[in-house]
Write a protein that holds these residues in place. Structure first.
Motif, short mmCIF file in Angstrom:
data_model
loop_
_atom_site.label_atom_id
_atom_site.label_comp_id
_atom_site.label_asym_id
_atom_site.label_seq_id
_atom_site.Cartn_x
_atom_site.Cartn_y
_atom_site.Cartn_z
N VAL A 23 1.29 3.00 -13.63
CA VAL A 23 1.05 2.34 -12.34
C VAL A 23 -0.39 2.52 -11.91
CG1 VAL A 23 1.70 2.28 -9.90
CG2 VAL A 23 3.46 2.60 -11.65
N GLY A 24 -0.92 3.75 -12.00
CA GLY A 24 -2.29 4.02 -11.58
C GLY A 24 -3.31 3.25 -12.40
N ALA A 25 -3.12 3.20 -13.73
CA ALA A 25 -4.05 2.46 -14.57
C ALA A 25 -3.94 0.96 -14.31
CB ALA A 25 -3.77 2.76 -16.04
N GLY A 26 -2.72 0.48 -14.06
CA GLY A 26 -2.56 -0.94 -13.75
C GLY A 26 -3.27 -1.32 -12.47
N VAL A 27 -3.11 -0.50 -11.43
CA VAL A 27 -3.79 -0.77 -10.15
C VAL A 27 -5.30 -0.69 -10.32
CG1 VAL A 27 -4.13 0.07 -7.80
CG2 VAL A 27 -1.83 0.00 -8.77
N GLY A 28 -5.78 0.34 -11.01
CA GLY A 28 -7.22 0.50 -11.19
C GLY A 28 -7.84 -0.62 -12.00
N SER A 29 -7.15 -1.07 -13.06
CA SER A 29 -7.70 -2.12 -13.90
C SER A 29 -7.71 -3.47 -13.17
CB SER A 29 -6.91 -2.23 -15.21
OG SER A 29 -5.55 -2.52 -14.96
N VAL B 59 0.84 -1.21 0.00
CA VAL B 59 0.00 0.00 0.00
C VAL B 59 0.87 1.25 0.00
CG1 VAL B 59 -1.63 1.35 1.36
CG2 VAL B 59 -1.99 -1.09 1.06
N ILE B 60 1.90 1.26 0.83
CA ILE B 60 2.78 2.44 0.90
C ILE B 60 3.50 2.65 -0.43
CG2 ILE B 60 4.83 3.38 2.02
CD1 ILE B 60 3.96 1.92 4.57
N VAL B 61 4.04 1.58 -1.00
CA VAL B 61 4.79 1.69 -2.26
C VAL B 61 3.88 2.18 -3.38
CG1 VAL B 61 6.03 0.40 -4.02
CG2 VAL B 61 6.51 -0.02 -1.60
N LEU B 62 2.69 1.58 -3.51
CA LEU B 62 1.77 1.98 -4.58
C LEU B 62 1.30 3.42 -4.40
CD1 LEU B 62 -0.42 -1.25 -4.97
CD2 LEU B 62 1.37 -0.42 -6.50
N THR B 63 1.06 3.83 -3.17
CA THR B 63 0.64 5.22 -2.93
C THR B 63 1.72 6.19 -3.36
OG1 THR B 63 -0.72 4.51 -1.05
CG2 THR B 63 -0.13 6.84 -1.17
N VAL B 64 2.97 5.89 -3.04
CA VAL B 64 4.08 6.77 -3.43
C VAL B 64 4.21 6.82 -4.95
CG1 VAL B 64 6.58 7.02 -3.37
CG2 VAL B 64 5.35 6.45 -1.28
N LEU B 65 4.11 5.65 -5.61
CA LEU B 65 4.28 5.60 -7.07
C LEU B 65 3.15 6.30 -7.80
CD1 LEU B 65 5.56 1.94 -7.57
CD2 LEU B 65 6.90 4.05 -7.55
N MET B 66 1.97 6.33 -7.23
CA MET B 66 0.83 6.94 -7.91
C MET B 66 0.64 8.42 -7.56
SD MET B 66 -2.19 4.04 -7.98
CE MET B 66 -2.22 3.76 -6.20
N TYR B 67 1.35 8.91 -6.55
CA TYR B 67 1.11 10.29 -6.13
C TYR B 67 2.27 11.23 -6.44
CZ TYR B 67 0.05 14.31 -3.20
OH TYR B 67 -0.20 15.58 -2.76
N PHE B 68 3.50 10.82 -6.14
CA PHE B 68 4.61 11.77 -6.19
C PHE B 68 5.21 12.00 -7.58
CE2 PHE B 68 4.54 10.69 -1.67
CZ PHE B 68 4.59 11.96 -1.13
N PRO B 69 5.32 11.00 -8.46
CA PRO B 69 5.95 11.29 -9.77
C PRO B 69 5.18 12.36 -10.53
CG PRO B 69 5.81 8.94 -9.40
CD PRO B 69 4.99 9.58 -8.32
N SER B 70 5.89 13.25 -11.18
CA SER B 70 5.28 14.31 -11.99
C SER B 70 6.25 14.70 -13.08
CB SER B 70 4.93 15.53 -11.12
OG SER B 70 6.10 16.04 -10.50
N GLY B 71 5.84 15.64 -13.92
CA GLY B 71 6.71 16.09 -15.01
C GLY B 71 6.98 14.98 -15.99
N ASP B 72 8.26 14.69 -16.21
CA ASP B 72 8.63 13.66 -17.16
C ASP B 72 8.25 12.26 -16.70
OD1 ASP B 72 9.72 15.63 -18.75
OD2 ASP B 72 11.76 15.38 -17.94
N LEU B 73 7.96 12.11 -15.40
CA LEU B 73 7.61 10.80 -14.85
C LEU B 73 6.10 10.56 -14.78
CD1 LEU B 73 10.18 10.54 -11.91
CD2 LEU B 73 10.32 9.49 -14.16
N LYS B 74 5.32 11.49 -15.35
CA LYS B 74 3.87 11.34 -15.26
C LYS B 74 3.38 10.12 -16.04
CE LYS B 74 2.85 14.45 -19.15
NZ LYS B 74 2.11 15.68 -19.56
N LEU B 75 4.10 9.74 -17.10
CA LEU B 75 3.72 8.53 -17.84
C LEU B 75 3.88 7.30 -16.96
CD1 LEU B 75 2.85 7.14 -20.43
CD2 LEU B 75 5.25 7.13 -21.17
N PHE B 76 4.97 7.25 -16.19
CA PHE B 76 5.17 6.14 -15.27
C PHE B 76 4.07 6.09 -14.23
CE2 PHE B 76 6.95 4.62 -11.22
CZ PHE B 76 7.31 3.33 -11.59
N ARG B 77 3.70 7.26 -13.68
CA ARG B 77 2.62 7.32 -12.70
C ARG B 77 1.31 6.85 -13.30
NH1 ARG B 77 0.78 13.11 -10.48
NH2 ARG B 77 0.04 13.22 -12.64
N ALA B 78 1.05 7.24 -14.54
CA ALA B 78 -0.19 6.84 -15.19
C ALA B 78 -0.23 5.34 -15.43
CB ALA B 78 -0.35 7.59 -16.51
#
Length: 408
Positions: free
Chosen positions: A167-173, A146-165
Protein backbone atom coordinates in the motif's frame (compact mmCIF):
# COMPACT_ATOMS: atom_id res chain seq x y z
CA UNK A 1 -6.74 32.58 -51.15
CA UNK A 2 -5.81 29.01 -50.65
CA UNK A 3 -4.59 27.83 -47.28
CA UNK A 4 -1.75 25.45 -46.70
CA UNK A 5 -2.88 22.04 -45.62
CA UNK A 6 -1.20 20.75 -42.50
CA UNK A 7 0.56 17.43 -43.04
CA UNK A 8 -1.38 14.61 -41.49
CA UNK A 9 0.36 11.75 -39.74
CA UNK A 10 -1.20 8.35 -40.26
CA UNK A 11 -0.23 4.86 -39.27
CA UNK A 12 0.26 2.16 -41.80
CA UNK A 13 1.82 -1.21 -42.27
CA UNK A 14 4.41 -1.90 -44.96
CA UNK A 15 2.81 -2.33 -48.39
CA UNK A 16 4.92 -5.32 -49.25
CA UNK A 17 7.91 -7.39 -48.31
CA UNK A 18 11.16 -7.10 -50.19
CA UNK A 19 12.25 -10.72 -49.92
CA UNK A 20 15.57 -10.04 -51.64
CA UNK A 21 16.44 -7.41 -49.05
CA UNK A 22 15.32 -9.70 -46.23
CA UNK A 23 17.45 -12.50 -47.66
CA UNK A 24 20.50 -10.23 -47.67
CA UNK A 25 20.01 -9.30 -44.04
CA UNK A 26 19.29 -12.90 -43.06
CA UNK A 27 22.52 -13.98 -44.74
CA UNK A 28 24.43 -11.31 -42.84
CA UNK A 29 22.87 -12.47 -39.57
CA UNK A 30 23.78 -16.11 -40.30
CA UNK A 31 27.36 -15.09 -41.12
CA UNK A 32 27.51 -13.22 -37.83
CA UNK A 33 26.30 -16.28 -35.93
CA UNK A 34 28.89 -18.46 -37.68
CA UNK A 35 31.61 -16.00 -36.67
CA UNK A 36 30.41 -16.19 -33.07
CA UNK A 37 30.43 -19.99 -33.25
CA UNK A 38 34.01 -19.99 -34.53
CA UNK A 39 35.13 -17.62 -31.78
CA UNK A 40 33.22 -19.41 -29.04
CA UNK A 41 35.67 -22.28 -28.29
CA UNK A 42 38.55 -19.80 -27.98
CA UNK A 43 36.63 -17.70 -25.47
CA UNK A 44 35.26 -20.41 -23.19
CA UNK A 45 37.84 -23.10 -23.77
CA UNK A 46 35.28 -25.69 -24.82
CA UNK A 47 31.64 -25.70 -25.80
CA UNK A 48 29.32 -25.78 -22.76
CA UNK A 49 27.26 -28.87 -22.11
CA UNK A 50 23.52 -29.02 -22.67
CA UNK A 51 22.68 -28.45 -19.00
CA UNK A 52 24.61 -25.19 -18.94
CA UNK A 53 22.98 -24.05 -22.16
CA UNK A 54 19.54 -24.88 -20.78
CA UNK A 55 20.28 -23.01 -17.54
CA UNK A 56 21.40 -19.98 -19.56
CA UNK A 57 18.24 -20.05 -21.67
CA UNK A 58 15.93 -20.28 -18.65
CA UNK A 59 17.80 -17.53 -16.82
CA UNK A 60 17.59 -15.32 -19.91
CA UNK A 61 13.82 -15.75 -20.06
CA UNK A 62 13.45 -15.01 -16.35
CA UNK A 63 15.54 -11.85 -16.61
CA UNK A 64 13.68 -10.89 -19.77
CA UNK A 65 10.37 -11.00 -17.91
CA UNK A 66 11.49 -8.12 -15.68
CA UNK A 67 12.84 -6.26 -18.71
CA UNK A 68 9.40 -6.61 -20.31
CA UNK A 69 7.72 -4.99 -17.32
CA UNK A 70 10.24 -2.14 -17.37
CA UNK A 71 9.73 -1.69 -21.11
CA UNK A 72 5.96 -1.65 -20.60
CA UNK A 73 6.19 1.39 -18.32
CA UNK A 74 8.24 3.24 -20.93
CA UNK A 75 5.82 2.27 -23.71
CA UNK A 76 2.81 3.51 -21.69
CA UNK A 77 4.28 7.02 -21.48
CA UNK A 78 5.32 7.02 -25.11
CA UNK A 79 1.88 5.92 -26.30
CA UNK A 80 0.11 8.53 -24.19
CA UNK A 81 2.31 11.56 -24.78
CA UNK A 82 5.03 10.64 -27.27
CA UNK A 83 7.72 11.23 -24.63
CA UNK A 84 10.53 8.74 -24.09
CA UNK A 85 10.88 8.68 -20.30
CA UNK A 86 14.56 8.61 -19.34
CA UNK A 87 13.64 8.92 -15.65
CA UNK A 88 12.08 5.46 -15.54
CA UNK A 89 15.17 3.87 -13.97
CA UNK A 90 15.19 6.16 -10.94
CA UNK A 91 11.42 5.87 -10.68
CA UNK A 92 12.09 2.16 -10.20
CA UNK A 93 14.65 2.79 -7.49
CA UNK A 94 12.57 5.43 -5.69
CA UNK A 95 9.47 3.22 -5.61
CA UNK A 96 11.47 0.20 -4.45
CA UNK A 97 13.11 2.23 -1.66
CA UNK A 98 9.70 3.45 -0.48
CA UNK A 99 8.58 -0.18 -0.45
CA UNK A 100 11.65 -1.14 1.59
CA UNK A 101 10.96 1.64 4.11
CA UNK A 102 7.47 0.34 4.84
CA UNK A 103 8.61 -3.30 4.70
CA UNK A 104 11.71 -3.19 6.87
CA UNK A 105 10.97 -0.47 9.43
CA UNK A 106 8.64 -0.88 12.40
CA UNK A 107 8.78 2.75 13.57
CA UNK A 108 7.02 4.41 10.66
CA UNK A 109 6.06 7.99 11.53
CA UNK A 110 2.32 8.57 11.78
CA UNK A 111 2.74 12.21 10.77
CA UNK A 112 4.77 11.28 7.68
CA UNK A 113 2.22 8.64 6.67
CA UNK A 114 -0.65 11.08 7.12
CA UNK A 115 1.10 13.77 5.05
CA UNK A 116 1.85 11.22 2.30
CA UNK A 117 -1.79 10.12 2.18
CA UNK A 118 -3.07 13.71 2.28
CA UNK A 119 -0.80 15.00 -0.51
CA UNK A 120 -1.54 11.97 -2.68
CA UNK A 121 -5.32 12.30 -2.30
CA UNK A 122 -5.21 16.05 -3.03
CA UNK A 123 -3.08 15.43 -6.11
CA UNK A 124 -5.42 12.69 -7.35
CA UNK A 125 -8.54 14.82 -6.88
CA UNK A 126 -6.96 17.77 -8.70
CA UNK A 127 -5.64 15.76 -11.66
CA UNK A 128 -8.03 17.59 -13.99
CA UNK A 129 -7.64 20.97 -12.28
CA UNK A 130 -7.71 22.66 -8.89
CA UNK A 131 -11.41 23.49 -9.27
CA UNK A 132 -12.28 19.88 -8.40
CA UNK A 133 -11.02 20.53 -4.85
CA UNK A 134 -13.97 22.87 -4.27
CA UNK A 135 -16.49 20.11 -4.89
CA UNK A 136 -17.97 19.02 -1.49
CA UNK A 137 -18.45 15.47 -2.73
CA UNK A 138 -14.80 15.18 -3.74
CA UNK A 139 -13.72 16.62 -0.40
CA UNK A 140 -15.81 14.05 1.51
CA UNK A 141 -14.45 11.16 -0.53
CA UNK A 142 -10.93 12.52 -0.15
CA UNK A 143 -11.22 12.78 3.63
CA UNK A 144 -12.33 9.14 3.86
CA UNK A 145 -9.50 8.08 1.52
CA UNK A 146 -6.90 9.91 3.63
CA UNK A 147 -8.08 8.17 6.81
CA UNK A 148 -8.18 4.72 5.18
CA UNK A 149 -4.74 5.07 3.56
CA UNK A 150 -3.21 6.36 6.80
CA UNK A 151 -4.55 3.36 8.72
CA UNK A 152 -3.37 0.89 6.06
CA UNK A 153 0.13 2.37 5.94
CA UNK A 154 0.67 2.77 9.67
CA UNK A 155 -0.98 0.06 11.76
CA UNK A 156 -0.27 -3.28 9.99
CA UNK A 157 2.86 -5.00 11.32
CA UNK A 158 4.33 -8.46 11.74
CA UNK A 159 2.92 -10.80 9.14
CA UNK A 160 0.99 -7.91 7.57
CA UNK A 161 4.06 -5.77 6.91
CA UNK A 162 4.12 -6.93 3.27
CA UNK A 163 0.57 -5.62 2.83
CA UNK A 164 1.58 -2.31 4.42
CA UNK A 165 4.59 -2.07 2.13
CA UNK A 166 2.47 -2.74 -0.97
CA UNK A 167 0.00 0.00 0.00
CA UNK A 168 2.75 2.47 0.95
CA UNK A 169 4.75 1.86 -2.23
CA UNK A 170 1.60 2.11 -4.34
CA UNK A 171 0.65 5.45 -2.79
CA UNK A 172 4.20 6.79 -3.06
CA UNK A 173 4.64 5.73 -6.68
CA UNK A 174 1.28 7.17 -7.76
CA UNK A 175 2.21 10.47 -6.10
CA UNK A 176 5.60 10.40 -7.84
CA UNK A 177 4.01 9.85 -11.25
CA UNK A 178 1.35 12.53 -10.76
CA UNK A 179 3.83 15.13 -9.51
CA UNK A 180 6.15 14.41 -12.42
CA UNK A 181 3.32 14.95 -14.88
CA UNK A 182 1.93 18.02 -13.11
CA UNK A 183 5.18 19.88 -12.35
CA UNK A 184 7.51 18.75 -15.13
CA UNK A 185 5.53 17.60 -18.18
CA UNK A 186 2.24 19.55 -18.18
CA UNK A 187 3.91 23.02 -18.28
CA UNK A 188 5.63 21.94 -21.52
CA UNK A 189 2.41 21.20 -23.42
CA UNK A 190 2.68 22.98 -26.77
CA UNK A 191 6.47 23.12 -26.59
CA UNK A 192 8.78 21.02 -28.79
CA UNK A 193 8.75 17.36 -27.84
CA UNK A 194 12.50 17.42 -27.30
CA UNK A 195 11.97 19.79 -24.36
CA UNK A 196 9.83 17.18 -22.58
CA UNK A 197 12.45 14.51 -23.23
CA UNK A 198 15.14 16.72 -21.70
CA UNK A 199 12.81 17.35 -18.76
CA UNK A 200 12.69 13.61 -18.07
CA UNK A 201 16.50 13.67 -17.90
CA UNK A 202 16.24 16.49 -15.36
CA UNK A 203 13.72 14.46 -13.34
CA UNK A 204 16.13 11.52 -13.51
CA UNK A 205 18.92 13.58 -11.93
CA UNK A 206 16.52 15.03 -9.36
CA UNK A 207 15.45 11.56 -8.25
CA UNK A 208 19.09 10.49 -8.20
CA UNK A 209 19.88 13.18 -5.67
CA UNK A 210 16.65 12.52 -3.75
CA UNK A 211 17.41 8.82 -3.26
CA UNK A 212 20.99 9.49 -2.17
CA UNK A 213 19.85 12.21 0.24
CA UNK A 214 17.25 10.08 2.05
CA UNK A 215 18.56 6.51 1.64
CA UNK A 216 22.25 6.97 0.87
CA UNK A 217 24.25 5.10 -1.74
CA UNK A 218 24.87 1.91 0.25
CA UNK A 219 23.51 -1.33 -1.18
CA UNK A 220 20.33 -2.38 0.66
CA UNK A 221 19.12 -6.01 0.68
CA UNK A 222 15.39 -6.37 0.02
CA UNK A 223 14.44 -9.71 1.56
CA UNK A 224 10.93 -9.78 0.22
CA UNK A 225 11.19 -13.34 -1.12
CA UNK A 226 12.56 -14.95 2.04
CA UNK A 227 9.14 -16.23 3.06
CA UNK A 228 8.84 -18.57 0.08
CA UNK A 229 10.59 -21.37 2.03
CA UNK A 230 7.48 -21.66 4.23
CA UNK A 231 5.51 -22.55 1.09
CA UNK A 232 7.67 -25.59 0.43
CA UNK A 233 9.73 -23.88 -2.28
CA UNK A 234 13.48 -24.47 -2.27
CA UNK A 235 15.56 -21.41 -1.45
CA UNK A 236 17.62 -19.83 -2.91
CA UNK A 237 17.70 -22.06 -6.02
CA UNK A 238 16.08 -25.03 -7.60
CA UNK A 239 18.74 -27.55 -8.52
CA UNK A 240 17.99 -30.35 -10.92
CA UNK A 241 20.79 -32.90 -10.86
CA UNK A 242 21.04 -34.34 -14.34
CA UNK A 243 24.51 -35.88 -14.10
CA UNK A 244 23.22 -39.28 -15.08
CA UNK A 245 21.27 -38.10 -18.11
CA UNK A 246 22.17 -36.75 -21.51
CA UNK A 247 22.26 -33.22 -20.03
CA UNK A 248 25.55 -34.04 -18.25
CA UNK A 249 25.21 -31.47 -15.52
CA UNK A 250 22.88 -29.51 -13.24
CA UNK A 251 20.10 -27.22 -14.39
CA UNK A 252 19.95 -24.37 -11.86
CA UNK A 253 16.98 -22.04 -11.69
CA UNK A 254 17.16 -19.02 -9.40
CA UNK A 255 14.14 -18.97 -7.11
CA UNK A 256 13.99 -15.21 -6.70
CA UNK A 257 14.15 -14.68 -10.46
CA UNK A 258 11.43 -17.31 -10.97
CA UNK A 259 9.06 -15.55 -8.56
CA UNK A 260 9.93 -12.16 -10.03
CA UNK A 261 9.25 -13.49 -13.53
CA UNK A 262 5.85 -14.88 -12.55
CA UNK A 263 4.83 -11.66 -10.80
CA UNK A 264 6.09 -9.60 -13.75
CA UNK A 265 3.89 -11.54 -16.17
CA UNK A 266 0.96 -11.21 -13.75
CA UNK A 267 1.45 -7.42 -13.56
CA UNK A 268 1.82 -7.28 -17.34
CA UNK A 269 -1.41 -9.23 -17.84
CA UNK A 270 -3.20 -7.04 -15.30
CA UNK A 271 -2.25 -3.89 -17.16
CA UNK A 272 -3.26 -5.35 -20.53
CA UNK A 273 -6.67 -6.28 -19.09
CA UNK A 274 -7.04 -2.77 -17.66
CA UNK A 275 -5.94 -1.19 -20.94
CA UNK A 276 -8.36 -3.21 -23.07
CA UNK A 277 -11.46 -3.68 -20.96
CA UNK A 278 -11.91 -0.54 -18.80
CA UNK A 279 -13.27 2.87 -19.74
CA UNK A 280 -10.08 4.58 -18.60
CA UNK A 281 -8.02 2.14 -20.67
CA UNK A 282 -10.22 2.82 -23.70
CA UNK A 283 -9.75 6.56 -23.19
CA UNK A 284 -5.98 6.03 -22.94
CA UNK A 285 -6.03 4.14 -26.24
CA UNK A 286 -8.00 6.94 -27.91
CA UNK A 287 -5.66 9.60 -26.54
CA UNK A 288 -2.63 7.62 -27.68
CA UNK A 289 -3.97 7.65 -31.26
CA UNK A 290 -4.72 11.39 -31.49
CA UNK A 291 -4.84 13.82 -28.55
CA UNK A 292 -6.61 16.59 -30.45
CA UNK A 293 -9.28 14.25 -31.79
CA UNK A 294 -9.77 12.71 -28.34
CA UNK A 295 -10.23 16.17 -26.82
CA UNK A 296 -12.70 17.15 -29.53
CA UNK A 297 -15.01 14.28 -28.58
CA UNK A 298 -15.00 15.25 -24.91
CA UNK A 299 -12.20 13.17 -23.42
CA UNK A 300 -10.23 14.81 -20.62
CA UNK A 301 -6.77 14.52 -22.14
CA UNK A 302 -4.91 16.07 -19.20
CA UNK A 303 -6.59 13.67 -16.80
CA UNK A 304 -5.70 10.71 -19.03
CA UNK A 305 -2.07 11.81 -19.31
CA UNK A 306 -1.88 12.08 -15.52
CA UNK A 307 -3.30 8.56 -15.21
CA UNK A 308 -0.71 7.30 -17.71
CA UNK A 309 2.15 8.76 -15.66
CA UNK A 310 0.71 7.34 -12.43
CA UNK A 311 0.43 3.88 -14.02
CA UNK A 312 3.95 4.10 -15.44
CA UNK A 313 5.33 5.01 -12.02
CA UNK A 314 3.39 2.12 -10.47
CA UNK A 315 4.78 -0.31 -13.05
CA UNK A 316 8.28 1.07 -12.39
CA UNK A 317 7.83 0.45 -8.66
CA UNK A 318 6.69 -3.13 -9.24
CA UNK A 319 9.67 -3.77 -11.51
CA UNK A 320 12.04 -2.16 -9.00
CA UNK A 321 10.73 -4.26 -6.11
CA UNK A 322 10.94 -7.48 -8.12
CA UNK A 323 14.44 -6.73 -9.38
CA UNK A 324 15.56 -5.56 -5.94
CA UNK A 325 14.10 -8.68 -4.34
CA UNK A 326 15.97 -10.86 -6.82
CA UNK A 327 19.25 -8.97 -6.28
CA UNK A 328 19.40 -5.88 -4.02
CA UNK A 329 18.66 -2.16 -3.98
CA UNK A 330 21.52 0.07 -5.00
CA UNK A 331 22.34 2.99 -7.26
CA UNK A 332 23.06 0.41 -9.96
CA UNK A 333 19.38 -0.56 -10.16
CA UNK A 334 18.45 2.29 -12.56
CA UNK A 335 21.04 0.93 -14.98
CA UNK A 336 18.70 -2.03 -15.50
CA UNK A 337 16.40 0.39 -17.34
CA UNK A 338 19.20 0.97 -19.86
CA UNK A 339 18.93 -2.72 -20.74
CA UNK A 340 15.19 -2.27 -21.22
CA UNK A 341 15.66 0.57 -23.73
CA UNK A 342 16.77 -1.86 -26.49
CA UNK A 343 13.74 -4.00 -25.61
CA UNK A 344 11.43 -1.01 -26.14
CA UNK A 345 12.96 -0.13 -29.51
CA UNK A 346 13.16 -3.76 -30.56
CA UNK A 347 9.47 -4.43 -29.96
CA UNK A 348 8.30 -1.02 -31.17
CA UNK A 349 7.85 2.24 -29.29
CA UNK A 350 4.05 2.00 -29.34
CA UNK A 351 3.55 -1.75 -29.00
CA UNK A 352 2.57 -3.27 -25.67
CA UNK A 353 3.01 -6.80 -27.00
CA UNK A 354 6.32 -5.72 -28.48
CA UNK A 355 7.51 -4.73 -24.99
CA UNK A 356 6.95 -8.32 -23.84
CA UNK A 357 8.68 -9.91 -26.82
CA UNK A 358 11.49 -7.36 -26.81
CA UNK A 359 12.19 -7.89 -23.10
CA UNK A 360 12.37 -11.67 -23.47
CA UNK A 361 14.63 -11.42 -26.51
CA UNK A 362 17.04 -8.97 -24.83
CA UNK A 363 17.17 -11.17 -21.71
CA UNK A 364 18.07 -14.21 -23.79
CA UNK A 365 20.65 -12.30 -25.81
CA UNK A 366 22.35 -10.97 -22.68
CA UNK A 367 22.63 -14.32 -20.96
CA UNK A 368 23.84 -16.11 -24.07
CA UNK A 369 26.43 -13.40 -24.74
CA UNK A 370 27.66 -13.74 -21.16
CA UNK A 371 27.94 -17.50 -21.68
CA UNK A 372 29.80 -17.15 -24.97
CA UNK A 373 32.13 -14.38 -23.80
CA UNK A 374 32.65 -14.75 -20.03
CA UNK A 375 34.56 -12.10 -18.15
CA UNK A 376 33.52 -9.35 -20.58
CA UNK A 377 30.71 -6.81 -20.82
CA UNK A 378 29.42 -8.30 -24.06
CA UNK A 379 26.14 -9.34 -22.47
CA UNK A 380 25.17 -5.90 -21.18
CA UNK A 381 27.03 -3.43 -23.39
CA UNK A 382 27.34 -5.05 -26.81
CA UNK A 383 24.99 -7.90 -27.66
CA UNK A 384 21.59 -6.22 -26.99
CA UNK A 385 22.50 -3.17 -29.05
CA UNK A 386 23.98 -5.30 -31.81
CA UNK A 387 20.73 -7.23 -32.10
CA UNK A 388 18.77 -3.99 -31.91
CA UNK A 389 20.84 -2.49 -34.72
CA UNK A 390 20.27 -5.50 -36.96
CA UNK A 391 16.51 -5.47 -36.33
CA UNK A 392 16.16 -1.72 -36.88
CA UNK A 393 18.00 -1.99 -40.18
CA UNK A 394 15.38 -4.49 -41.33
CA UNK A 395 12.39 -2.97 -39.48
CA UNK A 396 13.10 0.70 -38.61
CA UNK A 397 9.92 0.89 -36.51
CA UNK A 398 10.71 -2.23 -34.50
CA UNK A 399 9.23 -5.69 -34.77
CA UNK A 400 5.69 -4.59 -33.94
CA UNK A 401 5.92 -0.81 -34.30
CA UNK A 402 3.59 1.23 -36.47
CA UNK A 403 4.99 2.89 -39.55
CA UNK A 404 4.29 6.63 -39.71
CA UNK A 405 3.47 8.21 -43.06
CA UNK A 406 3.30 11.96 -43.69
CA UNK A 407 0.53 12.83 -46.18
CA UNK A 408 -0.07 16.25 -47.66
Amino acid sequence: MTQAVKPKTETSTPAGVNWKEYGTYAGAAIALLIAFALLWPERVGSAPNLARMLTTTITGLLVGGIYSLIALGIVVINKASGVFNFAHGYMMLTGALIFHTFFARTDVSLVAVFVLALVTVITVISMNGLRDLRNPRNLAIGAVAVIVLTVLMYFPSGDLKLFRAVVGAGVGSVLLGLLTERLAIRPLIGQPLFAAVLMTLAVNELLHGFTQLFWGSVEIPLQVFNGVSSLGIDYPTYIYNASDTFLEGRVIINTQLSIAFALSLLAFAGFVAFFRYTNVGLAMRATAEDQQLAQSVGLRVRFILAVAWAIAALLATVAGVLQGGATSLSQNLPLIALSAFPAVLLGGLESIGGALIGGLVIGLVQEWANLMFPGTQAGTELAPYLVLMVVLVIRPDGLFGQKRIERI
